[in-house]
Motif scaffolding. Structure first.
Motif, short mmCIF file in Angstrom:
data_model
loop_
_atom_site.label_atom_id
_atom_site.label_comp_id
_atom_site.label_asym_id
_atom_site.label_seq_id
_atom_site.Cartn_x
_atom_site.Cartn_y
_atom_site.Cartn_z
N CYS A 1 50.48 47.86 40.54
CA CYS A 1 49.43 46.62 40.03
C CYS A 1 50.23 45.47 39.68
N ALA A 2 49.65 44.28 40.21
CA ALA A 2 50.13 43.01 39.54
C ALA A 2 50.12 43.13 38.11
N HIS A 3 50.76 42.35 37.14
CA HIS A 3 50.90 42.45 35.76
C HIS A 3 51.34 43.86 35.13
N SER A 4 51.77 44.67 35.92
CA SER A 4 51.96 45.88 35.42
C SER A 4 53.27 45.94 34.76
N PHE A 5 53.56 46.88 33.90
CA PHE A 5 54.84 47.31 33.23
C PHE A 5 55.13 48.73 33.14
N MET B 1 58.44 48.25 40.22
CA MET B 1 56.97 48.33 39.89
C MET B 1 56.65 47.51 38.76
N ASN B 2 57.83 46.60 38.59
CA ASN B 2 57.23 45.46 37.48
C ASN B 2 56.54 44.23 37.98
N GLY B 3 55.43 44.06 37.40
CA GLY B 3 54.66 43.09 37.76
C GLY B 3 54.87 41.68 37.39
N ALA C 1 58.31 49.59 47.59
CA ALA C 1 57.43 49.15 46.51
C ALA C 1 56.73 48.12 46.54
N ARG C 2 55.32 48.34 46.66
CA ARG C 2 54.33 47.07 46.92
C ARG C 2 53.45 47.09 45.66
N GLU C 3 52.91 45.91 45.55
CA GLU C 3 52.18 45.25 44.45
C GLU C 3 50.58 44.88 45.28
N ILE C 4 49.60 45.47 44.35
CA ILE C 4 48.36 45.16 44.76
C ILE C 4 47.68 44.58 43.40
N PRO C 5 46.67 43.91 43.63
CA PRO C 5 45.80 43.38 42.53
C PRO C 5 45.31 44.27 41.56
N PHE C 6 45.15 44.45 40.22
CA PHE C 6 44.65 45.47 39.36
C PHE C 6 43.16 45.21 39.64
N ASP C 7 42.55 46.32 39.04
CA ASP C 7 40.89 46.63 39.36
C ASP C 7 40.34 45.99 40.44
N PHE D 1 50.88 54.05 41.01
CA PHE D 1 51.17 54.02 39.82
C PHE D 1 50.08 52.89 39.05
N VAL D 2 49.61 53.52 37.97
CA VAL D 2 48.54 52.44 37.28
C VAL D 2 48.36 52.88 35.96
N GLU D 3 48.22 51.71 34.87
CA GLU D 3 48.20 51.83 33.45
C GLU D 3 46.57 51.89 33.42
N PRO D 4 46.03 52.70 32.88
CA PRO D 4 44.55 52.53 32.51
C PRO D 4 43.95 51.15 31.92
N ILE D 5 44.67 50.79 30.99
CA ILE D 5 44.84 49.71 30.40
C ILE D 5 45.98 49.05 30.57
N GLN D 6 46.20 47.59 31.06
CA GLN D 6 47.37 46.99 31.16
C GLN D 6 47.91 46.56 30.03
N GLY D 7 49.32 46.87 29.60
CA GLY D 7 49.88 46.51 28.43
C GLY D 7 50.15 45.02 28.32
N LYS D 8 50.36 44.28 29.46
CA LYS D 8 50.74 42.81 29.63
C LYS D 8 49.25 42.02 29.92
N GLY D 9 48.63 42.04 28.82
CA GLY D 9 47.52 41.19 28.70
C GLY D 9 46.37 41.91 28.07
N VAL D 10 46.61 43.26 27.94
CA VAL D 10 45.31 44.31 27.45
C VAL D 10 44.19 44.00 28.45
N ASN D 11 44.52 44.18 29.66
CA ASN D 11 43.55 44.06 30.85
C ASN D 11 42.83 45.46 31.12
N ILE D 12 41.35 45.48 30.94
CA ILE D 12 40.76 46.48 30.78
C ILE D 12 39.99 46.57 32.27
#
Length: 485
Positions: free
Chosen positions: A168-172, A182-184, A199-205, A223-234
């Motif tokens: 996802c975009a903004h991922s880490f 895979m770094n956003g 390796a490709r990127e798509i918008p989160f959520d 690969f996805v962070e359930p809550i994104q660390g960069k920004g605390v995106n839920i």
């Protein structure tokens, strides 16, 4: 003739007795004796740019001690740590149970890293982790979160026979080559290409974007962070369930990166536990699992995925890591999970997080510079945004023209300097300050945090004030350094 095995045994015993009787190796005295050289040593032999950053923003206080959620500087001043080593110290610094576990391993003279053997401690730690995700069956241990992500990439490709990796975009996910791919955030990638192909990127959520990316059936894993660390995106409440359904529909593995969100951080053991029925094919953990002492990462995975990698005896070591199952790391993990359970730390994270989030949301209602407060458990983001009043808007726009996201430093620096609260900005060009404290916070700690934020934010609404004077200084530094939008 002398029996060589007996002679060797005698020497070893003598050496062991000498080691136990000798004076301890006094690292504390060594560090104290050279404390004044802390920054010069780093400038000469390590990262001089980082030293310059610390001095510029006034963070060069020299921390000398840490215990629980607190740090002490060279003058003896106490700070509350809302960074916790980027989430490593979930149970606080220097927890006695973890320390005792590590000492017991050393005193026990275990047969560590024999390699042509297996570790009992590794088996115990794997068992404890699978108890928390019973829909998975196997564990692969690594030395860090990034190394665990690399393993998950390899496992996904081996299991599916597909080349594609989606994030996802903004991922880490880390800074090694596979995880970096895979770094956003482009600032981490600049100068290090070419990176991992496919390796490709798509918008989160965004489930529609995910389905479009998966439709070609060439993606091994998402690969996805359930809550994104960069920004605390839920994400939306139905997002992760939708991710799971789409991955299963198109034969793609669903990988939850719980490196930062896992081990109790969000008020559940895993962040995915907030969402009923979500059962990824792999869950990646690290950071807090170490107890803050010996790095350890892990990939929890389905057996069929694991068996695709280690499918024959001649491939039993096709992927591994020399130090990954060392006894100190395994002991740290075992002790940490016991502390999490015995001290009800996940429950405390949920309760204290709910309290702090309510307080920050009240600030968002009362202060025009605070536009949002969001989070789960003790992973909280306080977002700042453009004010409406003309006086504040002019000052905000000046900072944004120099460097997007600079305003957050006008909050984090006074928090540190005036209130002894250590925080972090949630990413480059980001307007969110992230709280990632130890999960052992007390009500008194929450009082400290809330009053500090309230005082600094209130000061930021007065222009001119000390906060905006600091802003001019930082803007000048940025211009001088050639840092711009």
């Amino acid at each position: 003739m002398t029996d060589l095995s007996t002679a060797h045994s005698g020497v070893s015993a003598a050496q062991g007795a000498h080691a136990r009787d000798a004076s301890p190796y006094d690292l504390a005295a060594m560090v104290a004796a050279r404390e004044d050289e802390r920054f010069s040593l780093h400038s000469k032999y390590l990262n001089e740019m980082w030293v310059r950053v610390l001095k510029t923003i006034g963070y060069d206080v020299g921390f000398t001690r840490g215990l629980g959620p607190y740090l002490w500087d060279r003058k003896g001043d106490r700070y509350i740590d809302l960074l916790s080593g980027w989430g490593v110290f979930a149970i606080g610094r220097n927890h006695p149970a973890v320390r005792d576990a590590l000492v017991s391993v050393i005193d026990g003279e275990f047969a560590n890293l024999v390699q042509l053997d297996v570790s009992t401690l590794a088996g115990i730690l794997a068992e404890k982790l699978i108890e928390r995700a019973p829909y998975l069956e196997k564990v692969f241990f690594a030395n860090s979160g990034a190394e665990s992500i690399e393993a998950a990439i390899k496992f996904a490709r081996a299991a599916t026979g597909r080349p594609g990796i989606l994030h996802c975009a903004h991922s880490f996910h880390g800074l090694t080559y596979g995880s970096l791919s895979m770094n956003g955030d482009e600032i981490f990638k600049k100068g290090f290409g070419p990176l991992l192909p496919n390796a490709r990127e798509i918008p989160f959520d965004d489930l529609a974007a995910l389905e479009q990316a998966l439709a070609g059936r060439d993606v091994a894993a998402f690969f996805v962070e359930p809550i994104q660390g960069k920004g605390v995106n839920i994400p939306a409440d139905d997002y992760l369930a939708g991710v799971q359904a789409l991955c299963r529909k198109y034969g793609t593995l669903f990988v939850a990166d719980e490196i930062q969100t896992g081990i109790g951080r969000t008020g559940k053991f895993f962040a995915i536990d907030h969402y009923a029925g979500v059962e990824p094919d792999m869950v990646v953990v690290a950071k807090a699992l170490s107890g803050g002492h010996v790095p350890v990462g892990a990939v929890l995975t389905r057996k069929w995925v694991f068996d695709k990698v280690f499918d024959r005896m001649d491939r039993a070591v096709v992927h591994g890591s020399t130090f990954s199952k060392n006894d100190l790391a395994m002991a740290a993990g075992v002790a940490t999970l016991d502390v999490i359970k015995n001290e009800r730390i996940v429950e405390n994270a949920a309760a204290k997080g709910e309290r702090l989030l309510a307080s920050f949301r009240k600030m968002a209602e009362g202060y025009e510079l605070v536009c949002d407060a969001r989070g789960k458990g003790l992973m909280i983001g306080v977002e700042f945004g453009p004010p409406k009043s003309l006086k504040l808007k002019a000052a905000w726009n000046l900072l944004e023209t120099v460097n997007s996201g600079l305003f957050c430093q006008l909050i984090s620096i006074p928090l540190f300097r005036d209130h002894k609260v250590l925080t972090q900005v949630a990413g480059h060009g980001n307007h969110t300050i992230k709280l990632l404290p130890p999960l052992t916070l007390t009500d008194a700690d929450c009082d400290w945090i809330e009053s500090a934020f309230d005082a600094v934010i209130a000061d930021a609404h007065d222009a001119p004030s000390a906060v905006w004077s600091l802003g001019k200084t930082l803007a000048g530094h940025a211009i001088k350094a050639g840092i711009g939008r």
